[in-house]
Design a protein around this motif. Structure first.
Motif, PDB file in Angstrom:
ATOM      1  N   GLU A  54     171.647  91.372  51.610  1.00 23.70           N
ATOM      2  CA  GLU A  54     171.982  90.052  52.147  1.00 23.70           C
ATOM      3  C   GLU A  54     171.459  88.958  51.230  1.00 23.70           C
ATOM      4  OE1 GLU A  54     170.399  90.031  56.074  1.00 23.70           O
ATOM      5  OE2 GLU A  54     172.152  91.008  56.967  1.00 23.70           O
ATOM      6  N   ARG A  55     170.246  89.139  50.729  1.00 19.81           N
ATOM      7  CA  ARG A  55     169.687  88.140  49.809  1.00 19.81           C
ATOM      8  C   ARG A  55     170.556  88.032  48.566  1.00 19.81           C
ATOM      9  NH1 ARG A  55     163.818  89.347  47.932  1.00 19.81           N
ATOM     10  NH2 ARG A  55     163.287  88.390  49.932  1.00 19.81           N
ATOM     11  N   ARG A  56     170.969  89.153  47.999  1.00 25.47           N
ATOM     12  CA  ARG A  56     171.795  89.120  46.787  1.00 25.47           C
ATOM     13  C   ARG A  56     173.099  88.381  47.040  1.00 25.47           C
ATOM     14  NH1 ARG A  56     175.909  91.578  44.308  1.00 25.47           N
ATOM     15  NH2 ARG A  56     176.402  92.790  46.172  1.00 25.47           N
ATOM     16  N   GLN A  57     173.717  88.632  48.195  1.00 27.92           N
ATOM     17  CA  GLN A  57     174.977  87.960  48.509  1.00 27.92           C
ATOM     18  C   GLN A  57     174.768  86.460  48.712  1.00 27.92           C
ATOM     19  OE1 GLN A  57     176.479  90.086  51.899  1.00 27.92           O
ATOM     20  NE2 GLN A  57     177.117  91.864  50.717  1.00 27.92           N
ATOM     21  N   TRP A  58     173.667  86.101  49.384  1.00 29.23           N
ATOM     22  CA  TRP A  58     173.378  84.676  49.566  1.00 29.23           C
ATOM     23  C   TRP A  58     173.178  83.983  48.229  1.00 29.23           C
ATOM     24  CZ3 TRP A  58     174.143  81.469  53.366  1.00 29.23           C
ATOM     25  CH2 TRP A  58     174.151  81.906  54.680  1.00 29.23           C
ATOM     26  N   MET A  59     172.472  84.625  47.312  1.00 29.11           N
ATOM     27  CA  MET A  59     172.214  83.994  46.012  1.00 29.11           C
ATOM     28  C   MET A  59     173.512  83.792  45.226  1.00 29.11           C
ATOM     29  SD  MET A  59     168.998  83.347  46.013  1.00 29.11           S
ATOM     30  CE  MET A  59     169.292  83.033  47.773  1.00 29.11           C
ATOM     31  N   MET A  60     174.414  84.751  45.331  1.00 30.75           N
ATOM     32  CA  MET A  60     175.702  84.613  44.644  1.00 30.75           C
ATOM     33  C   MET A  60     176.508  83.464  45.237  1.00 30.75           C
ATOM     34  SD  MET A  60     176.769  88.638  44.217  1.00 30.75           S
ATOM     35  CE  MET A  60     178.394  88.202  43.613  1.00 30.75           C
ATOM     36  N   ILE A  61     176.492  83.341  46.564  1.00 32.42           N
ATOM     37  CA  ILE A  61     177.251  82.272  47.220  1.00 32.42           C
ATOM     38  C   ILE A  61     176.644  80.906  46.920  1.00 32.42           C
ATOM     39  CG2 ILE A  61     177.842  81.308  49.478  1.00 32.42           C
ATOM     40  CD1 ILE A  61     178.165  84.185  50.472  1.00 32.42           C
ATOM     41  N   LEU A  62     175.322  80.793  47.016  1.00 37.07           N
ATOM     42  CA  LEU A  62     174.666  79.502  46.817  1.00 37.07           C
ATOM     43  C   LEU A  62     174.732  79.032  45.363  1.00 37.07           C
ATOM     44  CD1 LEU A  62     171.516  79.891  49.089  1.00 37.07           C
ATOM     45  CD2 LEU A  62     173.625  78.623  49.558  1.00 37.07           C
TER      46      LEU A  62
END
Length: 326
Positions: free
Chosen positions: A165-173
């Motif tokens: 989830e953290r990896r996906q959030w970082m990609m989106i942000l």
């Protein structure tokens, strides 16, 4: 104990729609009248975002550290706030105040480094960087911190999420906080608007008698790079959306704070939003009456929340917080 729930980005689709709308409005605004857009944005959302972020930090971190450390950080941040008051009332000249604030910021970073259980070198480097900036390049260091400060919600999201989830959030942000401001800095949106509407006289338009003073928030004196300034305004707009809309939802999804763990007793989120909305209207009216005085008052609140972020994020990265005080 903290309730571990899914913080998958797709659960927050409504936040994404709000961010998209804010981005489009801000880009259109800075492409036509960047200074006026900044003045309206900070007048309406500057103080509310400070209040939201202070609540987030209180509920997320206060119960996970010691009262002694909180007192030390509070003292240092309080001295910075007093310095802002002294500078705003012309008791402390800027050539003394700016290095003093950066020096206190260095102390905040070094205190955080002392309480980090991992990556202490990062806290030490941050402290030494602020100390060197205070001595050698105070203005440039302040401007660099003003730019980097807009990225702090990314750190908060990284702290509260885990694993995939953290990896996906970082990609989106990465899109709203890095890519989008980068595109604005190229001037592509300004050129497109200029080709359609041809209103160059609006580029230097300001609001509330602020003149070109807002440029100094992100640019050195005598600099009028409106493309670069616009990029900072867009990043700040995304900062506001993340703090006011995204972080509270992440906090509530992760689980309620430990009862009695926060320093202040906050109202429920619905009542809190109404109260902050009223505060926002009052703040906007004060900016309309006197931008200079309202901006000087806001600078104190902005300094408090910006400098609190530094040790909090360093300690979060360095495992300086325990699960709970209780």
């Amino acid at each position: 104990m903290e309730q571990v729930q899914s913080l998958h980005p797709f659960r927050f689709a409504s936040v994404g729609l709000i961010a998209l709308a804010a981005a489009l409005v801000t880009i259109a605004g800075v492409a036509v009248a960047p200074i006026a857009t900044f003045v309206l944005m900070i007048s309406a959302f500057g103080l509310p975002h400070v209040i939201y972020e202070l609540r987030y930090c209180d509920e997320r971190f206060s119960s996970r550290t010691s009262p002694r450390l909180l007192s030390i950080l509070g003292l240092l941040v309080g001295l910075i706030a007093l310095g802002r008051v002294g500078n705003g009332t012309h008791w402390i000249p800027s050539d003394i105040f700016v290095p003093m604030e950066l020096g206190l910021g260095a102390c905040l970073a070094l205190v955080a480094a002392w309480h980090m259980r991992a990556h202490r070198w990062l806290g030490a480097v941050a402290g030494l960087a602020f100390a060197a900036g205070a001595s050698l390049f105070p203005l440039e260091t302040c401007l660099a911190w003003a730019w980097l400060h807009n990225l702090t919600p990314v750190g908060f999201v990284a702290e509260i999420t885990k694993g995939e989830e953290r990896r996906q959030w970082m990609m989106i942000l990465f899109l709203p906080f890095v890519l989008l401001p980068g595109l604005v800095a190229t001037g592509v949106f300004h050129n497109a608007i200029a080709a359609i509407f041809a209103l160059p006289e609006l580029q230097g338009m300001s609001m509330f008698g602020a003149g070109d003073q807002p440029l100094m928030s992100f640019l050195p004196p005598e600099s009028y790079d409106l493309n670069l300034f616009s990029a900072a305004v867009v990043a700040q707009s995304m900062h506001y959306v993340a703090v006011i809309v995204l972080l509270p939802r992440l906090l509530q999804a992760r689980g309620e704070a430990v009862p009695g763990g926060s320093l202040l007793r906050w109202p429920d989120w619905r009542s809190f939003a109404v109260i902050v909305g009223v505060v926002s209207l009052i703040a906007f009216a004060l900016y309309a009456i006197s931008y200079r005085d309202a901006r000087a008052a806001y600078a104190v609140a902005a300094a408090i929340h910006a400098w609190i972020e530094l040790p909090v994020l360093l300690m979060a990265l360095g495992q300086g917080f325990r699960p709970s005080r209780i």
